[in-house]
Design a protein around this motif. Sequence first.
Motif, PDB file in Angstrom:
ATOM      1  N   GLY A 266     105.405  69.282 -71.427  1.00  0.00           N
ATOM      2  CA  GLY A 266     106.127  68.320 -70.947  1.00  0.00           C
ATOM      3  C   GLY A 266     107.741  68.489 -71.270  1.00  0.00           C
ATOM      4  N   LYS A 267     107.934  68.752 -72.604  1.00  0.00           N
ATOM      5  CA  LYS A 267     109.268  68.858 -73.290  1.00  0.00           C
ATOM      6  C   LYS A 267     109.871  70.447 -73.199  1.00  0.00           C
ATOM      7  CE  LYS A 267     108.519  65.012 -76.229  1.00  0.00           C
ATOM      8  NZ  LYS A 267     108.393  64.593 -77.862  1.00  0.00           N
ATOM      9  N   VAL A 268     109.152  71.367 -73.331  1.00  0.00           N
ATOM     10  CA  VAL A 268     109.441  72.682 -73.481  1.00  0.00           C
ATOM     11  C   VAL A 268     108.381  73.539 -73.061  1.00  0.00           C
ATOM     12  CG1 VAL A 268     111.279  72.427 -75.494  1.00  0.00           C
ATOM     13  CG2 VAL A 268     108.597  73.029 -75.781  1.00  0.00           C
ATOM     14  N   LEU A 269     108.630  74.723 -72.490  1.00  0.00           N
ATOM     15  CA  LEU A 269     107.809  75.846 -72.032  1.00  0.00           C
ATOM     16  C   LEU A 269     107.170  76.193 -73.170  1.00  0.00           C
ATOM     17  CD1 LEU A 269     107.186  77.574 -69.357  1.00  0.00           C
ATOM     18  CD2 LEU A 269     108.793  79.374 -70.488  1.00  0.00           C
ATOM     19  N   THR A 270     105.739  76.418 -72.909  1.00  0.00           N
ATOM     20  CA  THR A 270     104.643  77.008 -74.142  1.00  0.00           C
ATOM     21  C   THR A 270     103.955  78.189 -73.511  1.00  0.00           C
ATOM     22  OG1 THR A 270     103.042  75.497 -73.220  1.00  0.00           O
ATOM     23  CG2 THR A 270     104.357  74.726 -75.317  1.00  0.00           C
ATOM     24  N   HIS A 271     103.908  78.229 -72.083  1.00  0.00           N
ATOM     25  CA  HIS A 271     103.338  79.562 -71.661  1.00  0.00           C
ATOM     26  C   HIS A 271     103.242  79.840 -70.066  1.00  0.00           C
ATOM     27  CE1 HIS A 271      99.993  76.337 -70.986  1.00  0.00           C
ATOM     28  NE2 HIS A 271      99.623  76.999 -70.176  1.00  0.00           N
ATOM     29  N   VAL A 272     102.984  80.759 -69.695  1.00  0.00           N
ATOM     30  CA  VAL A 272     103.220  80.933 -68.226  1.00  0.00           C
ATOM     31  C   VAL A 272     101.844  81.682 -67.482  1.00  0.00           C
ATOM     32  CG1 VAL A 272     105.728  81.456 -68.086  1.00  0.00           C
ATOM     33  CG2 VAL A 272     104.088  83.157 -68.578  1.00  0.00           C
ATOM     34  N   VAL A 273     101.699  81.308 -66.277  1.00  0.00           N
ATOM     35  CA  VAL A 273     100.433  81.964 -65.648  1.00  0.00           C
ATOM     36  C   VAL A 273     100.799  82.946 -64.916  1.00  0.00           C
ATOM     37  CG1 VAL A 273      98.649  81.382 -64.036  1.00  0.00           C
ATOM     38  CG2 VAL A 273      99.645  79.368 -65.303  1.00  0.00           C
ATOM     39  N   LEU A 274     100.114  84.253 -65.095  1.00  0.00           N
ATOM     40  CA  LEU A 274     100.190  85.359 -64.438  1.00  0.00           C
ATOM     41  C   LEU A 274      99.224  85.584 -63.582  1.00  0.00           C
ATOM     42  CD1 LEU A 274     101.007  87.598 -67.711  1.00  0.00           C
ATOM     43  CD2 LEU A 274     102.671  86.336 -66.411  1.00  0.00           C
ATOM     44  N   GLN A 275      99.701  86.215 -62.531  1.00  0.00           N
ATOM     45  CA  GLN A 275      98.411  86.882 -61.408  1.00  0.00           C
ATOM     46  C   GLN A 275      98.764  88.112 -60.934  1.00  0.00           C
ATOM     47  OE1 GLN A 275      99.132  85.828 -56.948  1.00  0.00           O
ATOM     48  NE2 GLN A 275      97.187  84.756 -57.567  1.00  0.00           N
ATOM     49  N   ASP A 276      97.543  88.916 -61.064  1.00  0.00           N
ATOM     50  CA  ASP A 276      97.593  90.461 -60.892  1.00  0.00           C
ATOM     51  C   ASP A 276      97.699  90.762 -59.458  1.00  0.00           C
ATOM     52  OD1 ASP A 276      96.256  93.001 -60.159  1.00  0.00           O
ATOM     53  OD2 ASP A 276      96.021  93.264 -62.269  1.00  0.00           O
ATOM     54  N   ALA A 277      98.819  91.492 -59.092  1.00  0.00           N
ATOM     55  CA  ALA A 277      99.212  91.703 -57.645  1.00  0.00           C
ATOM     56  C   ALA A 277      98.030  92.210 -56.811  1.00  0.00           C
ATOM     57  CB  ALA A 277     100.637  92.583 -57.831  1.00  0.00           C
ATOM     58  N   LYS A 278      97.335  93.127 -57.500  1.00  0.00           N
ATOM     59  CA  LYS A 278      95.981  93.805 -56.927  1.00  0.00           C
ATOM     60  C   LYS A 278      94.989  92.746 -56.649  1.00  0.00           C
ATOM     61  CE  LYS A 278      97.849  98.458 -57.817  1.00  0.00           C
ATOM     62  NZ  LYS A 278      97.643  99.865 -58.304  1.00  0.00           N
ATOM     63  N   THR A 279      94.358  92.569 -57.791  1.00  0.00           N
ATOM     64  CA  THR A 279      93.105  91.729 -58.200  1.00  0.00           C
ATOM     65  C   THR A 279      93.265  90.217 -57.549  1.00  0.00           C
ATOM     66  OG1 THR A 279      93.378  91.280 -60.449  1.00  0.00           O
ATOM     67  CG2 THR A 279      92.419  93.311 -59.509  1.00  0.00           C
ATOM     68  N   ARG A 280      94.352  89.732 -57.781  1.00  0.00           N
ATOM     69  CA  ARG A 280      94.763  88.331 -57.674  1.00  0.00           C
ATOM     70  C   ARG A 280      94.163  87.347 -58.797  1.00  0.00           C
ATOM     71  NH1 ARG A 280      98.693  88.856 -54.477  1.00  0.00           N
ATOM     72  NH2 ARG A 280      98.679  86.635 -54.043  1.00  0.00           N
ATOM     73  N   GLU A 281      93.710  88.057 -59.740  1.00  0.00           N
ATOM     74  CA  GLU A 281      93.188  87.429 -61.191  1.00  0.00           C
ATOM     75  C   GLU A 281      94.433  86.791 -61.789  1.00  0.00           C
ATOM     76  OE1 GLU A 281      90.777  90.121 -63.180  1.00  0.00           O
ATOM     77  OE2 GLU A 281      88.926  90.237 -61.882  1.00  0.00           O
ATOM     78  N   THR A 282      94.013  85.388 -62.458  1.00  0.00           N
ATOM     79  CA  THR A 282      95.071  84.898 -63.227  1.00  0.00           C
ATOM     80  C   THR A 282      94.825  84.851 -64.625  1.00  0.00           C
ATOM     81  OG1 THR A 282      94.144  82.920 -62.730  1.00  0.00           O
ATOM     82  CG2 THR A 282      95.873  83.485 -61.172  1.00  0.00           C
TER      83      THR A 282
END
Length: 331
Positions: A221-237
């Motif tokens: 809520g104050k600073v970034l701690t992580h991001v969500v990645l998505q595999d371009a082929k499998t669409r897994e996150t």
Amino acid sequence: MHSKVIIIGSGPAGHTAAIYAARAELKPVLFEGMMAGGVAPGGQLTTTTEVENFPGFPAGITGSELTDKLREQSARFGTDIITETITRVDLSARPFKLWREGADGDNDKPDTCDALIVATGATAKRLHIAGEDTYWQRGMSACAVCDGAAPIFRNKPLVVIGGGDSACEEATFLTKYASHVYIAVRRDVFRASTIMAKRAINNPKITVLWNTHVIEAKGDGKVLTHVVLQDAKTRETRNLDVSGLFYAIGHTPNTAFLAGQLDSDDTGYLLVKPGSTLTNIRGVFAAGDVHDKHYRQAITAAGSGCMAALDAEKYLEELEAEEQEQSAGKL
């Protein structure tokens, strides 16, 4: 309204040009824009948090504070600052004509000038992923050179989005400060030049994430701690713990309002005569990031703003001399 000099743009280039022009008694008018290009008056500098590489501020200064000081200095010397956006110009004849946002076609009387300085900058491209509105300037940036050394990023894992030379260059630069740098590339190959790609791949502090999209920024809520990645082929996150995200997907020069009247390269950056700010139209000058796609720093923009004002002053002197000669010839 007619002016000797009109400046379009309110970043370091525009305000430096205004300071020099005002001190030369040219009584410049500066249109700072109203959310032009989606950015507040002051341009890209207002999207930067801590500025530590602008001379004269050893303790650092925020981008917004620096912009305020530039504006205050412009006004001090008599620059007429107008918070409106120029949306259309006619550079086919002198005096040049400029229309403000909301002007009703040719029916509204345009502003005119003898010399025009275009300092509208370039806007960094962003993906506007989920969470960006919350964490922009709180762990998210579009300028590694500007922000990478900030305390929030030091000795922390960071991610760069992009696949070209800029992404490789910025990731390499960030390794000076980060504990580790990831490059999220949406394909399985870099668009970057071979030498830049090899330099990034062979750097032990860089990991390339191929076929990867960053789809969300998350934090406390104050600073970034992580991001969500998505595999371009499998669409897994999956989640990736990082304290900083840097876009390196290019910039868009703010030149659409010129409607192609000034020469530009294939990406829209204005072309100037080498060693000057002169464009292909006499009396029109370009300063700052609107023509500089290489350095893109506040200090280099300020330098070219100074050049533009001096070039404009010389042009106006030449123009006055020519008009005097023409008048004398008619007597």
